[in-house]
Design an enzyme around this catalytic site. Structure first.
Site, PDB file in Angstrom:
ATOM      1  N   HIS A   1      11.100  44.775  26.055  1.00 59.02           N
ATOM      2  CA  HIS A   1       9.869  45.444  26.466  1.00 59.02           C
ATOM      3  C   HIS A   1       9.584  46.517  25.403  1.00 59.02           C
ATOM      4  CE1 HIS A   1       7.395  48.073  29.052  1.00 59.02           C
ATOM      5  NE2 HIS A   1       7.274  47.049  29.869  1.00 59.02           N
TER       6      HIS A   1
ATOM      7  N   LYS B   1       9.642  48.832  40.932  1.00 63.62           N
ATOM      8  CA  LYS B   1       9.844  47.375  40.868  1.00 63.62           C
ATOM      9  C   LYS B   1      10.770  46.889  41.973  1.00 63.62           C
ATOM     10  CE  LYS B   1       8.465  46.907  36.136  1.00 63.62           C
ATOM     11  NZ  LYS B   1       8.798  46.714  34.734  1.00 63.62           N
TER      12      LYS B   1
ATOM     13  N   ASP C   1      18.670  47.781  29.879  1.00 66.71           N
ATOM     14  CA  ASP C   1      17.437  48.068  30.601  1.00 66.71           C
ATOM     15  C   ASP C   1      17.416  47.158  31.829  1.00 66.71           C
ATOM     16  OD1 ASP C   1      14.863  47.833  31.582  1.00 66.71           O
ATOM     17  OD2 ASP C   1      13.916  47.534  29.624  1.00 66.71           O
TER      18      ASP C   1
ATOM     19  N   GLN D   1      13.972  45.027  35.186  1.00 69.42           N
ATOM     20  CA  GLN D   1      13.549  43.741  35.723  1.00 69.42           C
ATOM     21  C   GLN D   1      14.669  43.060  36.519  1.00 69.42           C
ATOM     22  OE1 GLN D   1      10.492  41.877  36.587  1.00 69.42           O
ATOM     23  NE2 GLN D   1      10.174  43.215  34.845  1.00 69.42           N
TER      24      GLN D   1
ATOM     25  N   CYS E   1       3.741  43.718  27.413  1.00 68.19           N
ATOM     26  CA  CYS E   1       4.489  44.767  26.704  1.00 68.19           C
ATOM     27  C   CYS E   1       5.648  44.184  25.903  1.00 68.19           C
ATOM     28  CB  CYS E   1       5.027  45.830  27.663  1.00 68.19           C
ATOM     29  SG  CYS E   1       3.755  46.784  28.449  1.00 68.19           S
TER      30      CYS E   1
HETATM   31  C1  LIG Z   1       8.730  47.437  33.682  1.00 64.96           C
HETATM   32  C2  LIG Z   1       9.717  47.379  32.592  1.00 64.96           C
HETATM   33  C3  LIG Z   1       9.947  48.502  31.763  1.00 64.96           C
HETATM   34  C4  LIG Z   1       9.147  49.774  31.874  1.00 64.96           C
HETATM   35  O1  LIG Z   1       9.308  50.372  33.088  1.00 64.96           O
HETATM   36  P1  LIG Z   1       8.412  51.668  33.485  1.00 64.96           P
HETATM   37  O2  LIG Z   1       8.589  51.751  34.947  1.00 64.96           O
HETATM   38  O3  LIG Z   1       7.013  51.336  33.083  1.00 64.96           O
HETATM   39  O4  LIG Z   1       8.965  52.810  32.744  1.00 64.96           O
HETATM   40  C5  LIG Z   1      10.903  48.384  30.803  1.00 64.96           C
HETATM   41  N1  LIG Z   1      11.610  47.268  30.641  1.00 64.96           N
HETATM   42  C6  LIG Z   1      11.434  46.175  31.407  1.00 64.96           C
HETATM   43  C7  LIG Z   1      12.263  44.955  31.189  1.00 64.96           C
HETATM   44  C8  LIG Z   1      10.480  46.191  32.408  1.00 64.96           C
HETATM   45  O5  LIG Z   1      10.286  45.117  33.179  1.00 64.96           O
END
Ligand SMILES: *Cc1c(COP(=O)(O)O)cnc(C)c1O
Length: 404
Positions: free
Chosen positions: A121, A224, A198, A201, A362
């Site tokens: 992302h 999320k 990260d 997701q 993104c």
């Molecule tokens: C949504 C997402 C982000 C960003 O998250 P924010 O809540 O916008 O800070 C980063 N990495 C992944 C894989 C995502 O799905």
């Protein structure tokens, strides 16, 4: 999911109509919907005990502080962090990553190497590029296959004693690929590199055990996983969080302030300057309670059924190509239809009440890799139904007939 009807009743928004049609919400990878149980917690906070935390002696402040700190413990237990103060409240994944990237400025030097995966992302690319600009470190990319799986043999070759940091998402938001993070973490540690995963997701689908993973940093956004926007977490091992300098200066993050010198507060407050999103933190805990009540095993099994069914149905549409066909993936389907711009399909689906995402999600480097402007992305959650998959497929066929 046997009790799907009662689950859907928890989400007031699922009853609404869009453009005169029942809403079919398939943009869960961008943000999830909020159940009444979490909405109630938010309302309760503002109706009954809204107060600033940590500083007040009065009853409301105590109550708000207790609930906020209880939420931190819930989060700690959910991700199995060893210590409560290893959980830092942030505004979300982007904020969490920036705390780490900024903190490493003083720990990285010219010529050091930082590895990121090809399916990141933007929030997991840009902060590292900025870190490299500040320090003269070099950013290298772990490439991926046409199926959307990381080339682990190339990763092995990239790792060396210059590697200081490795960054990878647990699950790709654009492709749904579940990355082999256990392997990634173990190999990075073998050369002495730290790893940030990260988990934005992954958190809606899988419970990460940060101790078992032995991961150095793990990030989550509450919005999320059925929580509100503007709140999330940074998990960091105590030893790493101790080494990183604070990211923002202000109230709450200090131990003592004079004009000569300020000393910083202990963890977690060192990284929590200013009045936080108190209500959001409490609601984040409530969202985890809600999802744990349903059970992540049940969620994963049901979403897998949705994925299999939707994949099979979509592939029956003439000229439809799916991007991201990794063996190990979650309920995210990115696709295009021969000769049609993804935006045009998204617009027609919206007219039919169906919310999907179109564009680069993104993750522009992934689109460049496939040489496409973007995709249509349908992402499914445990409150979606097989009937909604049918509605999506019929609508796509209609859109295709109108546009071709
Ligand atoms: C949504 C997402 C982000 C960003 O998250 P924010 O809540 O916008 O800070 C980063 N990495 C992944 C894989 C995502 O799905």
């Amino acid at each position: 999911m046997s009790h799907i009807d009662s689950i859907r009743k928890d989400f007031p928004i699922l009853k609404r109509e869009v453009n005169g049609k029942p809403l079919v919400y398939l943009d869960n990878a961008a943000t999830s919907q909020t159940p009444q149980q979490v909405i109630d917690v938010i309302v309760d906070y503002y109706q009954n005990y809204n107060a600033n935390i940590h500083r007040g002696v009065h009853a409301l402040s105590q109550e708000a502080t207790d609930k906020y700190e209880q939420a931190r413990i819930k989060i700690q237990q959910h991700f199995n962090a060893k210590k409560t103060h290893e959980i830092i409240f942030t505004s979300g994944t982007t904020h969490s990553i920036n705390i780490v990237a900024n903190g490493f400025t003083s720990l990285i030097k010219k010529g050091d190497e930082i590895l990121v995966s090809a399916m990141e992302h933007h929030s997991n690319i840009v902060p590292w590029q900025m870190l490299c600009e500040r320090t003269g470190a070099i950013l290298k990319v772990i490439p991926m296959s046409q199926e959307g799986e990381l080339l682990m043999n190339v990763y092995d070759d990239l790792l060396c004693d210059k590697t200081k940091l490795v960054f990878c998402n647990h699950i790709s938001n654009a492709l749904g690929t579940i990355n082999p993070i256990e392997d990634i973490i173990e190999k990075a540690h073998a050369v002495g590199a730290a790893v940030l995963i990260d988990g934005a997701q992954a958190a809606p689908h899988i419970v990460a055990d940060v101790q078992k993973l032995d991961v150095d940093f793990y990030t989550v956004s509450a919005h999320k996983i059925c929580g509100p926007t503007g709140i999330g977490m940074l998990y960091g091992k105590e030893e790493w969080l101790g080494k990183l300098p604070p990211y923002q200066g202000g109230g709450e993050m200090i131990a003592e302030v004079t004009f000569e010198k300020t000393t910083y507060a202990d963890l977690p407050h060192k990284f929590e300057a200013g009045t936080p999103n108190i209500c959001g933190g409490i609601a984040f805990g409530a969202a985890l309670d809600y999802m744990n009540e349903i059970g992540f095993d049940a969620i994963a099994a049901y979403e897998h059924e949705l994925l299999e069914y939707a994949t099979q149905k979509l592939l029956e549409v003439d000229g439809l190509k799916i991007y991201g066909t990794a063996k190990n993936k979650t309920s995210v389907i990115s696709f295009n239809i021969n000769g049609i711009h993804p935006y045009d399909i998204g617009t027609i689906l919206d007219k039919l009440g169906i919310a999907v995402r179109t564009g680069h999600h993104c993750a522009q480097p992934i689109m460049d890799f496939y040489k496409i402007p973007g995709t249509v992305r349908a992402s499914f959650s445990f409150y979606n139904t097989m009937e909604e998959v049918d509605v999506l497929v019929e609508a796509i066929k209609r859109a295709k007939n109108m546009l071709q």
